[in-house]
Design a protein around this motif. Structure first.
Motif, PDB file in Angstrom:
ATOM      1  N   ASP A  85       0.805  -1.219   0.000  1.00 30.84           N
ATOM      2  CA  ASP A  85       0.000   0.000   0.000  1.00 30.84           C
ATOM      3  C   ASP A  85       0.838   1.270   0.000  1.00 30.84           C
ATOM      4  N   ARG A 133      -4.440   4.133   0.144  1.00 35.79           N
ATOM      5  CA  ARG A 133      -4.646   3.295   1.324  1.00 35.79           C
ATOM      6  C   ARG A 133      -3.628   3.582   2.419  1.00 35.79           C
ATOM      7  N   ALA A 134      -2.492   4.156   2.073  1.00 35.53           N
ATOM      8  CA  ALA A 134      -1.507   4.485   3.103  1.00 35.53           C
ATOM      9  C   ALA A 134      -2.120   5.398   4.158  1.00 35.53           C
ATOM     10  N   GLU A 135      -2.926   6.360   3.717  1.00 36.71           N
ATOM     11  CA  GLU A 135      -3.609   7.246   4.658  1.00 36.71           C
ATOM     12  C   GLU A 135      -4.933   6.660   5.112  1.00 36.71           C
ATOM     13  N   THR A 192       0.008   4.672  -2.219  1.00 40.97           N
ATOM     14  CA  THR A 192      -1.375   4.558  -2.663  1.00 40.97           C
ATOM     15  C   THR A 192      -2.252   5.281  -1.647  1.00 40.97           C
ATOM     16  N   ARG A 236       6.557   1.996  -6.730  1.00 42.87           N
ATOM     17  CA  ARG A 236       5.913   2.893  -5.762  1.00 42.87           C
ATOM     18  C   ARG A 236       6.938   3.498  -4.812  1.00 42.87           C
ATOM     19  N   GLY A 265       1.943   7.838   1.468  1.00 44.82           N
ATOM     20  CA  GLY A 265       1.092   7.765   0.294  1.00 44.82           C
ATOM     21  C   GLY A 265       1.492   8.804  -0.731  1.00 44.82           C
TER      22      GLY A 265
END
Length: 212
Positions: free
Chosen positions: A84, A89-91, A87, A130, A100
């Motif tokens: 993640d 989703r990190a937050e 992305t 990423r 993110g």
């Protein structure tokens, strides 16, 4: 498995050499992301003692508890899935906006010692891309992998079945190049894990720079 991990992998010469490279290349206070930080030993302890600001990421609560005991002042720690990184989703899922898209270019370097091997090869390539986005221009990546032609193969480890991926050396270099990195140095270290049924392996340590 966290309590026994250091028993199984006591030899850290290749990992420490990568840490020395980062300490030579980076200015004091530079931010480093340790992906799959595990117990925090030796990387977070080494980099923190050298004056770098480390952020440790791991999905295992047990590993993070050990890391906080190993190097409580050396790093900020986040529980999150490395898939993640960079992305939303990190937050949204993990409460770490700096890992993110908001954190683009925010790190001088990243390390990933034997954490990416837990992903299928296709996901390893995605995560490498990423991580590149989280690095500043010219940012560094120190990587530890297993030299083996494996893609998410099931192996016994400390009483559990885990899935492991590896690359042959040239294939790993090609994968890094496609993900946007230039390999500056690489070394191989024969190694026999202690106290497990795993066969002897060749560990690969690679020092890379983000290609801009």
């Amino acid at each position: 498995m966290g309590d026994r991990y250091s028993e199984v992998f006591p030899a850290k010469a290749g990992q420490l050499a990568c840490g020395e490279w980062l300490l030579r290349e980076l200015e004091p206070g530079a931010r480093v992301l340790d992906i799959g930080c595990g117990t925090g030993d030796p990387t977070i302890r080494q980099l923190g003692a050298g004056g770098l600001r480390v952020t440790g990421v791991d999905l295992s609560d047990g590993m993070l508890q050990l890391a906080r005991r190993t190097a409580p002042e050396a790093a900020a720690y986040h529980r999150m899935d490395m898939y993640d990184l960079f992305t939303p989703r990190a937050e949204r899922a993990w409460g770490a906006p700096e890992l993110g898209p908001q954190g683009a270019g925010g790190f001088a370097a990243a390390t990933a010692f034997f954490s990416l091997i837990l992903l299928p090869q296709g996901e390893i390539s995605i995560v490498l891309g990423r991580v590149r986005q989280l690095l500043r221009p010219g940012g560094l990546l120190a990587l530890g992998m297993v030299e083996a032609d494996l893609d998410h193969a099931s192996l016994p480890f400390l009483g559990h079945e885990i899935r492991i991926s590896g690359y042959l050396r040239e294939e790993l270099h090609q994968t890094l190049s496609r993900a946007g990195y230039t390999v500056e140095a690489a070394s191989g270290h024969p190694y026999a894990p202690a106290s497990t049924t795993l066969p002897p392996e060749e560990q690969l340590f690679v020092c890379c720079r983000r290609t801009d």
